[in-house]
Design a protein around this motif. Structure first.
Motif, PDB file in Angstrom:
ATOM      1  N   VAL A  11       0.829  -1.213   0.000  1.00 27.72           N
ATOM      2  CA  VAL A  11       0.000   0.000   0.000  1.00 27.72           C
ATOM      3  C   VAL A  11       0.863   1.263   0.000  1.00 27.72           C
ATOM      4  O   VAL A  11       0.697   2.146  -0.854  1.00 27.72           O
ATOM      5  N   ILE A  12       1.787   1.365   0.947  1.00 31.17           N
ATOM      6  CA  ILE A  12       2.612   2.569   1.064  1.00 31.17           C
ATOM      7  C   ILE A  12       3.605   2.654  -0.094  1.00 31.17           C
ATOM      8  O   ILE A  12       3.821   3.735  -0.658  1.00 31.17           O
ATOM      9  N   GLY A  13       4.216   1.536  -0.461  1.00 30.14           N
ATOM     10  CA  GLY A  13       5.156   1.536  -1.585  1.00 30.14           C
ATOM     11  C   GLY A  13       4.509   1.994  -2.878  1.00 30.14           C
ATOM     12  O   GLY A  13       5.095   2.767  -3.641  1.00 30.14           O
ATOM     13  N   THR A  14       3.286   1.541  -3.116  1.00 26.87           N
ATOM     14  CA  THR A  14       2.575   1.975  -4.320  1.00 26.87           C
ATOM     15  C   THR A  14       2.302   3.480  -4.267  1.00 26.87           C
ATOM     16  O   THR A  14       2.493   4.187  -5.260  1.00 26.87           O
ATOM     17  N   GLY A  15       1.891   3.964  -3.114  1.00 19.90           N
ATOM     18  CA  GLY A  15       1.677   5.409  -2.962  1.00 19.90           C
ATOM     19  C   GLY A  15       2.950   6.192  -3.199  1.00 19.90           C
ATOM     20  O   GLY A  15       2.945   7.238  -3.864  1.00 19.90           O
ATOM     21  N   LEU A  16       4.057   5.697  -2.673  1.00 16.99           N
ATOM     22  CA  LEU A  16       5.344   6.370  -2.892  1.00 16.99           C
ATOM     23  C   LEU A  16       5.741   6.333  -4.363  1.00 16.99           C
ATOM     24  O   LEU A  16       6.230   7.330  -4.904  1.00 16.99           O
ATOM     25  N   MET A  17       5.515   5.206  -5.023  1.00 13.09           N
ATOM     26  CA  MET A  17       5.819   5.098  -6.456  1.00 13.09           C
ATOM     27  C   MET A  17       5.001   6.105  -7.254  1.00 13.09           C
ATOM     28  O   MET A  17       5.521   6.762  -8.157  1.00 13.09           O
ATOM     29  N   LEU A  18       3.728   6.212  -6.906  1.00  8.13           N
ATOM     30  CA  LEU A  18       2.868   7.168  -7.611  1.00  8.13           C
ATOM     31  C   LEU A  18       3.325   8.605  -7.372  1.00  8.13           C
ATOM     32  O   LEU A  18       3.224   9.445  -8.262  1.00  8.13           O
ATOM     33  N   SER A  19       3.843   8.863  -6.184  1.00  7.13           N
ATOM     34  CA  SER A  19       4.246  10.237  -5.862  1.00  7.13           C
ATOM     35  C   SER A  19       5.553  10.649  -6.533  1.00  7.13           C
ATOM     36  O   SER A  19       5.803  11.831  -6.705  1.00  7.13           O
ATOM     37  N   PHE A  62      12.499  -0.697  -5.674  1.00  8.70           N
ATOM     38  CA  PHE A  62      12.799  -1.678  -4.627  1.00  8.70           C
ATOM     39  C   PHE A  62      12.862  -1.000  -3.262  1.00  8.70           C
ATOM     40  O   PHE A  62      12.267  -1.463  -2.291  1.00  8.70           O
ATOM     41  N   ARG A  63      13.590   0.130  -3.186  1.00 12.14           N
ATOM     42  CA  ARG A  63      13.706   0.861  -1.913  1.00 12.14           C
ATOM     43  C   ARG A  63      12.362   1.413  -1.449  1.00 12.14           C
ATOM     44  O   ARG A  63      12.061   1.409  -0.252  1.00 12.14           O
ATOM     45  N   LEU A  64      11.562   1.902  -2.391  1.00 11.38           N
ATOM     46  CA  LEU A  64      10.271   2.485  -2.008  1.00 11.38           C
ATOM     47  C   LEU A  64       9.303   1.444  -1.462  1.00 11.38           C
ATOM     48  O   LEU A  64       8.390   1.779  -0.703  1.00 11.38           O
ATOM     49  N   TYR A  65       9.475   0.198  -1.835  1.00 11.76           N
ATOM     50  CA  TYR A  65       8.664  -0.880  -1.265  1.00 11.76           C
ATOM     51  C   TYR A  65       9.330  -1.503  -0.040  1.00 11.76           C
ATOM     52  O   TYR A  65       8.646  -1.933   0.893  1.00 11.76           O
ATOM     53  N   LEU A  66      10.667  -1.550  -0.029  1.00 14.20           N
ATOM     54  CA  LEU A  66      11.378  -2.156   1.094  1.00 14.20           C
ATOM     55  C   LEU A  66      11.254  -1.332   2.370  1.00 14.20           C
ATOM     56  O   LEU A  66      11.076  -1.885   3.454  1.00 14.20           O
ATOM     57  N   MET A  67      11.331  -0.011   2.246  1.00 19.59           N
ATOM     58  CA  MET A  67      11.314   0.839   3.444  1.00 19.59           C
ATOM     59  C   MET A  67      10.042   0.671   4.281  1.00 19.59           C
ATOM     60  O   MET A  67      10.143   0.488   5.495  1.00 19.59           O
ATOM     61  N   PRO A 108       6.506   7.998 -16.794  1.00 24.69           N
ATOM     62  CA  PRO A 108       5.985   6.635 -16.730  1.00 24.69           C
ATOM     63  C   PRO A 108       6.769   5.629 -17.571  1.00 24.69           C
ATOM     64  O   PRO A 108       6.737   4.448 -17.310  1.00 24.69           O
ATOM     65  N   GLY A 109       7.508   6.071 -18.575  1.00 29.39           N
ATOM     66  CA  GLY A 109       8.248   5.155 -19.425  1.00 29.39           C
ATOM     67  C   GLY A 109       9.545   4.665 -18.801  1.00 29.39           C
ATOM     68  O   GLY A 109       9.995   3.562 -19.035  1.00 29.39           O
ATOM     69  N   LYS A 110      10.162   5.498 -17.965  1.00 25.13           N
ATOM     70  CA  LYS A 110      11.457   5.163 -17.378  1.00 25.13           C
ATOM     71  C   LYS A 110      11.252   4.513 -16.007  1.00 25.13           C
ATOM     72  O   LYS A 110      10.612   5.076 -15.137  1.00 25.13           O
ATOM     73  N   LYS A 111      11.816   3.315 -15.835  1.00 19.22           N
ATOM     74  CA  LYS A 111      11.704   2.608 -14.559  1.00 19.22           C
ATOM     75  C   LYS A 111      13.087   2.447 -13.938  1.00 19.22           C
ATOM     76  O   LYS A 111      14.031   2.055 -14.599  1.00 19.22           O
ATOM     77  N   ASP A 112      13.198   2.790 -12.677  1.00 19.46           N
ATOM     78  CA  ASP A 112      14.433   2.603 -11.926  1.00 19.46           C
ATOM     79  C   ASP A 112      14.175   1.497 -10.916  1.00 19.46           C
ATOM     80  O   ASP A 112      13.519   1.715  -9.894  1.00 19.46           O
ATOM     81  N   PHE A 113      14.688   0.300 -11.207  1.00 13.64           N
ATOM     82  CA  PHE A 113      14.422  -0.867 -10.363  1.00 13.64           C
ATOM     83  C   PHE A 113      14.819  -0.618  -8.913  1.00 13.64           C
ATOM     84  O   PHE A 113      14.066  -0.925  -7.998  1.00 13.64           O
TER      85      PHE A 113
END
Length: 128
Positions: free
Chosen positions: A49-57, A71-76, A62-67
């Motif tokens: 939930v929080i990682g997705t919110g952080l990703m959206l923020s 990863f950090r935005l979901y791990l934290m 949208p084309g460029k992805k930084d793995f």
């Protein structure tokens, strides 16, 4: 091994601090691990939930992805949630263990990591 030395040579302060956060977390998990599945499932849920919110923020392109950023935005959130569950009612002061041995191990591991970084930077500067 060469890539690791190069990574440590080029690492910036902000990433060094994040690595120390992870080291501290891992030491706490080592000393306070609880195999209760609900702790880890809840932490995964919070992470999604929080990682997705952080990703959206932070997603402006949208084309460029930084793995690694993703990863950090979901791990934290996972680490924060599980850390909170593991230290609940154990007398921690914010994130400092009341057990001096645990705190010394955490601080020592972080100091060792930072020392390795300084050592790599010093040696590489001497060689170039």
């Amino acid at each position: 091994m060469k890539w690791l030395i190069q990574y440590l040579y080029t690492i910036k302060l902000n990433k060094t601090i994040l690595w120390c956060y992870l080291i501290w977390y891992l030491v706490v998990v080592y000393f306070h691990f609880d195999p209760a599945i609900n702790i880890w499932m809840n932490s995964i849920g919070v992470s999604v939930v929080i990682g997705t919110g952080l990703m959206l923020s932070v997603s402006s392109n949208p084309g460029k992805k930084d793995f690694w950023q993703a990863f950090r935005l979901y791990l934290m959130p996972f680490c924060v949630s599980s850390f909170s569950a593991l230290i609940k009612d154990r007398g921690f002061i914010v994130f400092i263990s009341p057990n001096i041995t645990e705190t010394i191990v955490s601080v020592s591991c972080c100091i060792l990591f930072v020392s390795v970084i300084f050592g790599v930077k010093f040696c590489k500067n001497k060689l170039t």
